[in-house]
Design a protein around this motif. Structure first.
Motif: not given
Length: 221
Positions: A125-126, A130-135, A137-138
């Protein structure tokens, strides 16, 4: 000598009140699961954090929830906090006790599910920006929920059954509480509790079968 005359008609005449109680039982169980999932997510993140105080708080909650009787947890919510001048209704006390229990068990389910997800998933994800939070979450959370879905179903069934403990703190609007009151009124103990057992069984079977159907549709791959 056995001298008990079954009178099912008297018990069946009270079925509408028992079904109303079953609705309250489901309300408590569903609310305790929804709130419990939120707290379980928080506890899981605290348990996996680098902060020792947060880890200690989460570990204490989980240990108490998993290693003490659910009845004791409900008692503490109703009678224990009353010692400090805080008074809850039987409904609220039951909800707090079951939610506390659910959160502890679900947090361990979530932690186990997270451990089963390879670290490469987050790194992938990164790499996509993606940010750590987005990774988290999604990518991570959907997989975590998929792995822990059926254990969550078991906890939901347990929550439904735990509502019967509410009678110990004066709860008389749920299925077990209504049955207890009707029993005191009619003395048709076997018939009333047999019907209550059937209703509990039907509720839990619907939850189990519904969860399997949902899992087969959502988690095909």
């Amino acid at each position: 000598m056995f001298d008990y005359t079954f009178q099912w008609n008297q018990a069946l005449a009270r079925l509408p009140r028992m079904l109303d109680g079953a609705v309250v039982t489901l309300e408590v169980a569903v609310l305790s699961m929804l709130i419990g999932i939120v707290f379980a997510m928080i506890l899981t993140l605290m348990r996996l954090s680098d902060s020792r105080p947060l880890k200690a708080i989460a570990a204490t909650w989980i240990e108490i929830a998993r290693n003490t009787p659910a009845l004791l947890q409900i008692y503490m919510a109703h009678f224990g906090v009353a010692s400090f001048g805080i008074h809850f209704s039987p409904f609220t006390s039951l909800l707090i006790g079951i939610t506390f229990n659910n959160a502890g068990y679900l947090a361990e389910n979530f932690r186990g599910a997270l451990k089963a997800i390879p670290d490469t998933q987050a790194r992938a994800g990164r790499s996509l920006g993606m940010s750590s939070l987005q990774s988290f979450r999604y990518i991570i959370v959907p997989q975590m929920l998929r792995i822990s879905f059926l254990p969550m179903t078991n906890q939901m069934v347990w929550a439904v059954l735990m509502t019967s403990l509410g009678v110990t703190v004066g709860m008389n609007t749920d299925l077990y509480g209504v049955t207890q009151d009707l029993n005191a009124l009619t003395f048709r103990t076997f018939e009333l509790f047999a019907i209550a057992a059937v209703i509990f069984y039907i509720i839990t079977k619907i939850i189990t079968l519904g969860a399997r159907l949902i899992a087969s549709r959502l988690f095909r791959y």
